[in-house]
Motif scaffolding. Sequence first.
Motif, short mmCIF file in Angstrom:
data_model
loop_
_atom_site.label_atom_id
_atom_site.label_comp_id
_atom_site.label_asym_id
_atom_site.label_seq_id
_atom_site.Cartn_x
_atom_site.Cartn_y
_atom_site.Cartn_z
N GLY A 35 -1.57 32.99 -16.43
CA GLY A 35 -0.31 33.24 -17.25
C GLY A 35 0.97 32.87 -16.27
O GLY A 35 2.01 32.65 -16.81
N ALA A 36 0.78 32.47 -14.99
CA ALA A 36 1.76 31.99 -14.19
C ALA A 36 2.24 30.77 -14.15
O ALA A 36 1.25 29.93 -14.84
N SER A 37 3.06 30.36 -13.49
CA SER A 37 3.55 28.87 -13.34
C SER A 37 3.48 28.33 -11.81
O SER A 37 3.50 29.43 -10.94
N LEU A 38 3.38 27.14 -11.65
CA LEU A 38 3.22 26.59 -10.46
C LEU A 38 3.62 25.07 -10.47
O LEU A 38 3.44 24.54 -11.60
N ARG A 39 4.31 24.64 -9.45
CA ARG A 39 4.83 23.20 -9.45
C ARG A 39 4.26 22.52 -8.14
O ARG A 39 4.43 23.10 -6.96
N ILE A 40 3.34 21.62 -8.24
CA ILE A 40 2.93 20.93 -7.33
C ILE A 40 3.56 19.59 -7.25
O ILE A 40 4.00 19.12 -8.30
N SER A 41 3.84 18.98 -5.98
CA SER A 41 4.36 17.67 -5.78
C SER A 41 3.66 16.80 -4.92
O SER A 41 2.39 17.25 -4.63
N CYS A 42 4.00 15.61 -5.05
CA CYS A 42 3.29 14.39 -4.49
C CYS A 42 4.44 13.45 -3.83
O CYS A 42 4.89 12.85 -4.53
N ALA A 43 4.23 13.22 -2.58
CA ALA A 43 5.25 12.54 -2.07
C ALA A 43 4.65 10.96 -1.49
O ALA A 43 3.41 11.42 -1.10
N ALA A 44 5.18 10.02 -1.88
CA ALA A 44 4.80 8.91 -1.57
C ALA A 44 5.45 8.03 -0.47
O ALA A 44 6.52 8.13 -0.50
N SER A 45 4.72 7.23 0.27
CA SER A 45 5.22 6.51 1.35
C SER A 45 5.49 5.01 0.72
O SER A 45 4.92 4.75 -0.53
N GLY A 46 6.41 4.30 1.52
CA GLY A 46 6.78 2.94 1.08
C GLY A 46 7.97 2.73 0.04
O GLY A 46 8.43 3.83 -0.41
N ARG A 47 8.15 1.68 -0.03
CA ARG A 47 9.40 1.23 -0.63
C ARG A 47 9.18 0.79 -2.26
O ARG A 47 10.19 0.45 -2.75
N THR A 48 8.03 0.80 -2.64
CA THR A 48 7.67 0.33 -3.85
C THR A 48 7.04 1.62 -4.78
O THR A 48 6.34 0.96 -5.94
N PHE A 49 7.72 2.54 -4.83
CA PHE A 49 7.18 3.72 -5.36
C PHE A 49 7.50 3.27 -6.92
O PHE A 49 6.62 3.73 -7.83
N SER A 50 8.64 2.86 -7.34
CA SER A 50 9.09 2.71 -8.72
C SER A 50 8.22 1.74 -9.31
O SER A 50 8.34 1.62 -10.57
N GLN A 76 0.85 -1.15 -0.07
CA GLN A 76 0.02 0.05 -0.06
C GLN A 76 0.86 1.25 0.07
O GLN A 76 1.97 1.10 0.52
N VAL A 77 0.33 2.54 -0.39
CA VAL A 77 1.26 3.36 -0.67
C VAL A 77 0.19 4.76 -0.04
O VAL A 77 -0.88 4.76 -0.38
N GLN A 78 0.90 5.71 0.54
CA GLN A 78 0.09 6.90 0.74
C GLN A 78 0.64 7.98 0.20
O GLN A 78 1.76 8.16 0.09
N LEU A 79 -0.19 8.95 -0.21
CA LEU A 79 -0.04 9.96 -1.21
C LEU A 79 -0.16 11.24 -0.34
O LEU A 79 -1.34 11.38 0.13
N VAL A 80 0.62 12.27 -0.42
CA VAL A 80 0.55 13.57 0.02
C VAL A 80 0.97 14.72 -0.64
O VAL A 80 2.06 14.81 -1.28
N GLU A 81 0.25 15.54 -1.30
CA GLU A 81 0.16 16.73 -1.96
C GLU A 81 0.61 17.84 -1.60
O GLU A 81 0.23 18.03 -0.40
#
Length: 127
Positions: free
Chosen positions: A15-30, A1-6
Motif C-alpha cells: 500500500g505504500a509508495s516509492l520512487r526509484i530513479s535512474c541517472a544517465a551519463s552522457g550528453r545525448t540522454f534526450s 554510449q550511455v551508462q545507467l545507475v538506478e
Amino acid sequence: QVQLVESGGGLVQAGASLRISCAASGRTFSSYAMGWFRQTPGKEREFVAAISRSGGSTDYPDSVKGRFTISRDNAKNTVYLQMNSLKPEDTALYYCAGKDARYRVSDYVPTRNYDYWGQGTQVTVSS
C-alpha cells in the motif's frame, strides 16, 4: 554510449509508495527512449514502463497501469518511476534501460529490445 545507475529501492509495506530513479551519463540522454523492467528469480524480465525521448508519450502493462508513473527530466539526465499502492507481487529487482531513438518519431515508446541497461535496484514489498 550511455551508462545507467538506478537508486531509491528499498523495503516498504503493501500500500505504500516509492520512487526509484535512474541517472544517465552522457550528453545525448534526450535522444534515448527510456524504460523500466523488473525481474524476480526464476522468471523472465518483465516490462514495467516506458517513456519517449521527449517525455510526451508513455506506455505501461495492465499489471501496473494506474499505479506506476514514469517520468523524465532531460535537464538532469534522469528518469523516474513513481510506484503507488505497492503490492507484494511488485517485489523485484528493477532495471532501468535506454534505447537510442534519434532516428525514430518523437513519441516512440519501445517495450523491448533496449540497448543499455543499469545494474538494478531492489524493491521489496512486505504484506
